[in-house]
Design an enzyme around this catalytic site. Structure first.
Site, PDB file in Angstrom:
ATOM      1  N   HIS A 182       0.833  -1.805  -0.097  1.00 24.07           N
ATOM      2  CA  HIS A 182       0.074   0.014  -0.257  1.00 24.07           C
ATOM      3  C   HIS A 182       0.653   1.350   0.044  1.00 24.07           C
ATOM      4  O   HIS A 182       0.879   2.183  -0.657  1.00 24.07           O
ATOM      5  CB  HIS A 182      -0.961   0.019   1.072  1.00 24.07           C
ATOM      6  N   CYS A 559      -0.134  -3.175 -16.331  1.00 24.04           N
ATOM      7  CA  CYS A 559      -0.738  -1.546 -15.393  1.00 24.04           C
ATOM      8  C   CYS A 559       0.288  -2.287 -14.226  1.00 24.04           C
ATOM      9  O   CYS A 559      -0.284  -1.525 -13.252  1.00 24.04           O
ATOM     10  CB  CYS A 559      -1.899  -1.596 -15.431  1.00 24.04           C
TER      11      CYS A 559
HETATM   12  C1  PEP Z   1      -2.015  -5.774 -10.922  1.00 24.59           C
HETATM   13  O1  PEP Z   1      -1.918  -6.591  -9.654  1.00 24.59           O
HETATM   14  O2  PEP Z   1      -0.545  -6.410 -10.697  1.00 24.59           O
HETATM   15  C2  PEP Z   1      -2.263  -4.495 -10.212  1.00 24.59           C
HETATM   16  C3  PEP Z   1      -2.303  -3.666 -11.349  1.00 24.59           C
HETATM   17  O3  PEP Z   1      -3.723  -4.651  -9.715  1.00 24.59           O
HETATM   18  P1  PEP Z   1      -2.807  -4.634  -7.614  1.00 24.59           P
HETATM   19  O4  PEP Z   1      -1.799  -4.060  -8.069  1.00 24.59           O
HETATM   20  O5  PEP Z   1      -4.268  -3.370  -7.480  1.00 24.59           O
HETATM   21  O6  PEP Z   1      -3.586  -5.450  -7.061  1.00 24.59           O
END
Ligand code: PEP
Ligand code: MG
Length: 604
Positions: A182, A559
């Site tokens: 986080h 992403c």
């Molecule tokens: C991921 O898992 O790479 C992602 C972009 O989602 P999060 O970090 O919100 O789990």
């Protein structure tokens, strides 16, 4: 004059400026300038040259490409292009993408930094330099900062409640957490310096003190942290603000000319989206909708949804969330000026959102007109042994379809409103379903989306197209990507979860043992920061190929946090993804890295 190089290095003598040589020894100076020009012409780069003059005779001792700051590197590259010495492509390849961090974030004064002592080390989670007085709670960070104090927030770990304090702090230091936990993800999004996972700290949050390297630090003590190296200093080190000069824009212009990958951003609020646009983002690759509720006056609404025991309770909570989401989506579409926007459905790992503090529980119980003890029982019931693999992502939509319905309404209504205000844009909202591992699960959620979206669009009398896609972040989704692509119009690789689940270690906890793996040379780098191309990368490539077999025009992006890492960006270019998406402050780095990847791998 009359000194040796060693005298200068040792600091016994202060050198005169080079132009004074022209007055004292005009002939040697003229010869020196001629040789300098010849060497610079030959090496086509700025040189760091050593020379000596004995009995008026000039001797050249050494030459090498000179070290330079990020700002100097840009100036040198532009000057060399203007002098016709190098091409634009060569200029683009001369700049280390990560060095741009130094232009975008505050830095320590170099002389003061040299004199400072490192007292600890954590993960270099979000770049920049921060110096401030230690505070232990987000509330104190806000209060102290509002009184004009500079503060560094030191926490065991951060949670959504800390977001306001994180905004006010110069920097954030955490004892626990990795590159994708986080504090790290949120700090990078805000462009705030963060050092995470410093396990050497013995924390006593209750008494507002901690121990590090034999010293006890109290509230109000000075501390400095370097988010680019992970170094911690138990003293105040002056910092200088970020500054971007004209050469930055020129070099970025060249980078944009040569790159093939599009660069989008991960942004969750209209403010972050606008920041990313300024840095050149060409759309949003990931909007984490649960992050829209970090604000202290919003977090209660999402908590209410999470702890709802009945459909009615949940509908009540969702009705509070919907207008907030719709207005944020409108703000994001506006900030992105018609560029594509991918909005991901809610994916809150429960441990990050369920309230733990007594006063938060009391407040929530009051809001929901529930007995606090009853609420505590619900919370206990929600406990998961492994929340990262728990009831999150599209699993929430499968169990509670009303969540998907609310989010579809918010996304489509916002798009219709903004499209109405800006007929010159052609908005195509991209709805992204997270944590899919099975095509049928995606089909189930997609049906809800399509039904509601089509109804809303028909009712509006306007024309609007939208796309429904998914994240590829579970190994099973990558392995069955041909099936998944029958449903999904785009894939976005969520490499944070994909790394976590491929390696089988938690993105929050792996920091505790990974250092042993680096020491023993089992792993060379943090796979949460730089993509493991051998293993996780193989899944990415396989999924990209399988997906395109089913749907040749499938749009592919990344992403996960790796989307801002230069070596991963080169990999994405080679694999043929359409775009990378990263936090706003990494957008320039990604633009440059994408250009270098295209120049180094022609024909790919
Ligand atoms: C991921 O898992 O790479 C992602 C972009 O989602 P999060 O970090 O919100 O789990
Ligand atoms: Mg994920």
């Amino acid at each position: 004059m009359n000194a040796q190089g060693e005298d200068v290095v040792a600091g016994v003598r202060t050198p005169q400026t080079i132009d004074q040589l022209a007055e004292v020894m005009p002939e040697a100076y003229a010869q020196f300038v001629e040789i300098c020009n010849k060497l610079e012409q030959h090496y086509r780069d700025m040189q760091d040259m050593e020379f000596t003059i004995e009995d008026k005779k000039l001797y050249m001792l050494q030459t090498r490409n000179g070290k330079r700051t990020a700002a100097a590197a840009l100036k040198i590259a532009c000057d060399l292009v203007d002098e016709g010495m190098i091409s634009e492509e060569e200029a683009v390849c001369m700049i280390e993408p990560k060095s741009l961090d130094a232009l975008l974030h505050p830095q320590f004064d170099p002389t003061a930094l040299k004199a400072a002592k490192v007292v600890g080390h954590g993960l270099a989670a979000s770049p920049g330099a921060a110096c401030g007085k230690i505070v232990f709670t987000a509330e104190d960070a806000t209060d102290w900062a509002q009184r004009g104090e500079k503060v560094v927030l030191v926490r065991l770990e951060t949670s959504p409640e800390d977001i306001e304090g994180m905004h006010y702090a110069q920097g954030i230091l955490t004892v626990r957490g990795g590159m994708t936990s986080h504090a790290a993800v949120v700090a990078r999004g805000m462009g705030t310096c963060c050092v995470s996972g410093c396990g050497e700290i013995k924390m006593d949050e209750a008494n507002k003190k901690f121990e590090l390297a034999g010293r006890t630090y109290q509230e109000g003590d000075w501390i400095s942290i370097d988010g680019s190296t992970g170094n911690i200093y138990g003293e105040a080190i002056p910092t200088a603000d970020a500054s971007i000069g004209g050469e930055f824009g020129r070099l970025m212009g060249w980078a944009d000319k040569y790159r093939k990958l599009n660069v989008r951003t991960n942004a969750d609020t209209p403010k972050d989206a606008a920041q990313a646009r300024k840095f050149g983002a060409e759309g949003i690759g990931l909007c984490r909708t649960e992050h829209m509720f970090f604000d202290p006056d919003r977090i209660a609404a999402i908590r209410e949804m999470i702890v709802s025991g009945t459909v009615e309770q949940r509908e009540t909570a969702l009705a509070k969330l919907e207008p907030m989401q719709q207005s944020d989506f409108e703000g994001i579409y506006e900030a992105m000026e018609g560029y594509p926007v991918t909005i991901r459905f809610l994916d809150p790992p429960l441990h990050e959102f369920v309230p733990t503090e007594e006063e938060d529980i009391q407040a929530l119980a009051k809001e929901m007109k529930m007995d606090a003890e009853e609420l505590k029982a619900v919370i206990a019931d929600l406990h998961e042994f492994n929340p990262m693999m728990g009831h999150r992502g599209c699993r929430l939509d499968v169990t509670y379809p009303e969540i998907a319905a609310m989010q579809t309404r918010a996304i489509i209504k916002a798009a219709l409103a903004v499209q109405g205000r800006h007929p010159e844009w052609e908005l195509v909202p991209e709805i992204m379903i997270p944590l899919v591992g099975e095509a049928k699960e995606l089909h189930f959620v997609k049906e809800i989306v399509v039904k509601i979206a089509d109804e809303l669009i028909a009712k509006s009398g306007m024309k609007l197209t939208y796309k429904v896609g998914t994240m590829i972040e579970i190994p099973r989704a990558a392995l069955t990507a041909d099936e998944i692509a029958k449903e999904a119009e785009f894939f976005s690789f969520g490499t944070n979860d994909l790394t976590q689940m491929t390696f089988g270690f938690s993105r929050d906890d792996a920091g505790k043992f990974l250092s042993a793996y680096y020491e023993k040379k089992i792993y060379e780098f943090d796979p949460f920061a730089r993509l493991d191309q051998v293993g996780v990368g193989r899944l990415v490539k396989m999924a990209a190929d399988l997906g395109r077999q089913t749907r040749p025009d499938l749009k592919l992006g990344i992403c996960g946090e790796h989307g801002g890492d230069p070596s991963t960006i080169e990999f994405c270019h080679k694999v043929g993804l359409n775009y990378v998406s990263c936090s706003p402050f990494r957008v320039p780095i990604a633009r440059l890295a994408a250009a270098q990847a295209a120049i180094k791998n022609p024909g790919k």
